[in-house]
Design a protein around this motif. Structure first.
Motif, PDB file in Angstrom:
ATOM      1  N   PRO A 137       0.831  -1.208   0.000  1.00 15.22           N
ATOM      2  CA  PRO A 137       0.000   0.000   0.000  1.00 15.22           C
ATOM      3  C   PRO A 137       0.870   1.265   0.000  1.00 15.22           C
ATOM      4  CG  PRO A 137      -0.780  -1.556   1.648  1.00 15.22           C
ATOM      5  CD  PRO A 137       0.546  -2.066   1.156  1.00 15.22           C
ATOM      6  N   VAL A 138       0.578   2.142  -0.952  1.00 14.94           N
ATOM      7  CA  VAL A 138       1.320   3.402  -1.088  1.00 14.94           C
ATOM      8  C   VAL A 138       0.329   4.555  -1.142  1.00 14.94           C
ATOM      9  CG1 VAL A 138       3.252   2.332  -2.333  1.00 14.94           C
ATOM     10  CG2 VAL A 138       1.348   3.302  -3.625  1.00 14.94           C
ATOM     11  N   PHE A 139       0.851   5.763  -0.917  1.00 18.84           N
ATOM     12  CA  PHE A 139       0.023   6.944  -1.130  1.00 18.84           C
ATOM     13  C   PHE A 139      -0.286   7.017  -2.622  1.00 18.84           C
ATOM     14  CE2 PHE A 139       1.885   8.067   2.933  1.00 18.84           C
ATOM     15  CZ  PHE A 139       0.823   8.668   3.588  1.00 18.84           C
ATOM     16  N   LYS A 140      -1.546   7.193  -2.957  1.00 17.61           N
ATOM     17  CA  LYS A 140      -1.986   7.212  -4.350  1.00 17.61           C
ATOM     18  C   LYS A 140      -1.190   8.240  -5.157  1.00 17.61           C
ATOM     19  CE  LYS A 140      -6.008   7.226  -7.259  1.00 17.61           C
ATOM     20  NZ  LYS A 140      -7.458   7.127  -7.281  1.00 17.61           N
ATOM     21  N   GLY A 141      -0.742   7.819  -6.314  1.00 13.18           N
ATOM     22  CA  GLY A 141       0.011   8.701  -7.196  1.00 13.18           C
ATOM     23  C   GLY A 141       1.489   8.792  -6.858  1.00 13.18           C
ATOM     24  N   THR A 142       1.934   7.966  -5.888  1.00 14.70           N
ATOM     25  CA  THR A 142       3.334   7.992  -5.468  1.00 14.70           C
ATOM     26  C   THR A 142       3.856   6.560  -5.366  1.00 14.70           C
ATOM     27  OG1 THR A 142       3.114   7.745  -3.053  1.00 14.70           O
ATOM     28  CG2 THR A 142       2.726   9.949  -3.968  1.00 14.70           C
ATOM     29  N   ARG A 143       5.112   6.451  -4.990  1.00 14.46           N
ATOM     30  CA  ARG A 143       5.706   5.155  -4.653  1.00 14.46           C
ATOM     31  C   ARG A 143       6.102   5.162  -3.173  1.00 14.46           C
ATOM     32  NH1 ARG A 143       7.084   1.856  -8.665  1.00 14.46           N
ATOM     33  NH2 ARG A 143       8.891   1.015  -7.565  1.00 14.46           N
ATOM     34  N   VAL A 144       5.443   5.988  -2.391  1.00 17.65           N
ATOM     35  CA  VAL A 144       5.749   6.130  -0.969  1.00 17.65           C
ATOM     36  C   VAL A 144       4.844   5.194  -0.170  1.00 17.65           C
ATOM     37  CG1 VAL A 144       5.874   7.706   0.998  1.00 17.65           C
ATOM     38  CG2 VAL A 144       6.430   8.543  -1.306  1.00 17.65           C
ATOM     39  N   PRO A 145       5.423   4.180   0.482  1.00 19.71           N
ATOM     40  CA  PRO A 145       4.610   3.260   1.273  1.00 19.71           C
ATOM     41  C   PRO A 145       3.892   3.975   2.420  1.00 19.71           C
ATOM     42  CG  PRO A 145       6.801   2.355   0.921  1.00 19.71           C
ATOM     43  CD  PRO A 145       6.835   3.794   0.472  1.00 19.71           C
ATOM     44  N   ILE A 146       2.674   3.556   2.672  1.00 19.70           N
ATOM     45  CA  ILE A 146       1.883   4.113   3.771  1.00 19.70           C
ATOM     46  C   ILE A 146       2.639   3.983   5.093  1.00 19.70           C
ATOM     47  CG2 ILE A 146      -0.237   3.792   5.113  1.00 19.70           C
ATOM     48  CD1 ILE A 146      -0.670   5.099   2.330  1.00 19.70           C
ATOM     49  N   GLU A 147       3.268   2.829   5.300  1.00 12.38           N
ATOM     50  CA  GLU A 147       3.957   2.593   6.563  1.00 12.38           C
ATOM     51  C   GLU A 147       5.068   3.602   6.820  1.00 12.38           C
ATOM     52  OE1 GLU A 147       6.231  -1.092   6.900  1.00 12.38           O
ATOM     53  OE2 GLU A 147       6.484  -1.073   4.738  1.00 12.38           O
TER      54      GLU A 147
ATOM     55  N   PHE B 108       9.242  13.458   1.704  1.00  9.06           N
ATOM     56  CA  PHE B 108       8.486  12.796   0.640  1.00  9.06           C
ATOM     57  C   PHE B 108       7.542  13.804  -0.020  1.00  9.06           C
ATOM     58  CE2 PHE B 108       9.746   9.615   3.694  1.00  9.06           C
ATOM     59  CZ  PHE B 108      10.351   8.665   2.872  1.00  9.06           C
ATOM     60  N   PRO B 109       8.085  14.707  -0.826  1.00  7.16           N
ATOM     61  CA  PRO B 109       7.276  15.796  -1.389  1.00  7.16           C
ATOM     62  C   PRO B 109       6.183  15.344  -2.358  1.00  7.16           C
ATOM     63  CG  PRO B 109       9.495  15.812  -2.305  1.00  7.16           C
ATOM     64  CD  PRO B 109       9.486  14.800  -1.207  1.00  7.16           C
ATOM     65  N   SER B 110       6.215  14.084  -2.797  1.00  6.77           N
ATOM     66  CA  SER B 110       5.147  13.610  -3.686  1.00  6.77           C
ATOM     67  C   SER B 110       3.856  13.324  -2.925  1.00  6.77           C
ATOM     68  CB  SER B 110       5.597  12.365  -4.461  1.00  6.77           C
ATOM     69  OG  SER B 110       5.920  11.313  -3.579  1.00  6.77           O
ATOM     70  N   VAL B 111       3.944  13.233  -1.605  1.00  6.93           N
ATOM     71  CA  VAL B 111       2.755  13.045  -0.762  1.00  6.93           C
ATOM     72  C   VAL B 111       2.244  14.423  -0.366  1.00  6.93           C
ATOM     73  CG1 VAL B 111       1.853  12.098   1.397  1.00  6.93           C
ATOM     74  CG2 VAL B 111       3.629  10.853   0.133  1.00  6.93           C
ATOM     75  N   THR B 112       0.957  14.660  -0.552  1.00  8.42           N
ATOM     76  CA  THR B 112       0.392  15.952  -0.168  1.00  8.42           C
ATOM     77  C   THR B 112       0.020  15.952   1.313  1.00  8.42           C
ATOM     78  OG1 THR B 112      -1.915  15.370  -0.638  1.00  8.42           O
ATOM     79  CG2 THR B 112      -0.596  16.241  -2.486  1.00  8.42           C
ATOM     80  N   LYS B 113      -0.020  17.127   1.876  1.00 10.25           N
ATOM     81  CA  LYS B 113      -0.440  17.242   3.272  1.00 10.25           C
ATOM     82  C   LYS B 113      -1.867  16.734   3.431  1.00 10.25           C
ATOM     83  CE  LYS B 113      -0.544  20.310   7.225  1.00 10.25           C
ATOM     84  NZ  LYS B 113      -0.170  21.621   7.756  1.00 10.25           N
ATOM     85  N   GLU B 114      -2.706  17.011   2.451  1.00  7.71           N
ATOM     86  CA  GLU B 114      -4.093  16.547   2.494  1.00  7.71           C
ATOM     87  C   GLU B 114      -4.151  15.026   2.570  1.00  7.71           C
ATOM     88  OE1 GLU B 114      -6.396  17.146  -1.102  1.00  7.71           O
ATOM     89  OE2 GLU B 114      -8.197  17.480   0.114  1.00  7.71           O
ATOM     90  N   GLN B 115      -3.320  14.320   1.778  1.00  8.70           N
ATOM     91  CA  GLN B 115      -3.296  12.866   1.819  1.00  8.70           C
ATOM     92  C   GLN B 115      -2.854  12.362   3.192  1.00  8.70           C
ATOM     93  OE1 GLN B 115      -0.600  12.360  -1.569  1.00  8.70           O
ATOM     94  NE2 GLN B 115      -2.076  10.907  -2.428  1.00  8.70           N
ATOM     95  N   ALA B 116      -1.781  12.932   3.723  1.00 10.42           N
ATOM     96  CA  ALA B 116      -1.230  12.466   5.000  1.00 10.42           C
ATOM     97  C   ALA B 116      -2.225  12.699   6.138  1.00 10.42           C
ATOM     98  CB  ALA B 116       0.094  13.166   5.285  1.00 10.42           C
ATOM     99  N   VAL B 117      -2.817  13.868   6.184  1.00  8.12           N
ATOM    100  CA  VAL B 117      -3.778  14.178   7.241  1.00  8.12           C
ATOM    101  C   VAL B 117      -5.017  13.292   7.114  1.00  8.12           C
ATOM    102  CG1 VAL B 117      -5.335  15.976   8.122  1.00  8.12           C
ATOM    103  CG2 VAL B 117      -2.940  16.528   7.635  1.00  8.12           C
ATOM    104  N   ALA B 118      -5.476  13.087   5.886  1.00  6.88           N
ATOM    105  CA  ALA B 118      -6.646  12.225   5.677  1.00  6.88           C
ATOM    106  C   ALA B 118      -6.350  10.793   6.111  1.00  6.88           C
ATOM    107  CB  ALA B 118      -7.074  12.265   4.212  1.00  6.88           C
ATOM    108  N   LEU B 119      -5.145  10.303   5.840  1.00  8.69           N
ATOM    109  CA  LEU B 119      -4.788   8.956   6.280  1.00  8.69           C
ATOM    110  C   LEU B 119      -4.790   8.860   7.797  1.00  8.69           C
ATOM    111  CD1 LEU B 119      -3.781   6.088   5.550  1.00  8.69           C
ATOM    112  CD2 LEU B 119      -1.493   6.982   5.935  1.00  8.69           C
TER     113      LEU B 119
END
Length: 79
Positions: free
Chosen positions: A18-28, A47-58
């Protein structure tokens, strides 16, 4: 935000991890950073490819998941 807008699982990307959508950054990686004492902002800088919105939503999803009154259903689902 829908969980499918946050997480992607594709066998062609990191073997289906599992990765952040649109990236290769694993959720873990987010949880590893936080556990190590790094701030959310540091994670986002690393990990600038992950947005703050994605991280906060997770984190919001994780909070809801582990604070549900039906936690026994979660245990059953992963057993």
């Amino acid at each position: 935000m829908n969980i499918k807008d946050i997480i992607s699982i594709d066998e062609q990307v990191l073997g289906g991890q599992p990765v952040f959508k649109g990236t290769r950054v694993p959720i873990e990686t987010l949880f590893d950073h936080l556990q190590a004492g790094f701030s959310l902002n540091t994670f986002l800088e690393d990990f600038p490819s992950v947005t703050k919105e994605q991280a906060v939503a997770l984190l919001d999803w994780a909070n809801k998941l582990f604070n549900t009154k039906n936690l026994d259903q979660l245990y059953a689902a992963v057993a």
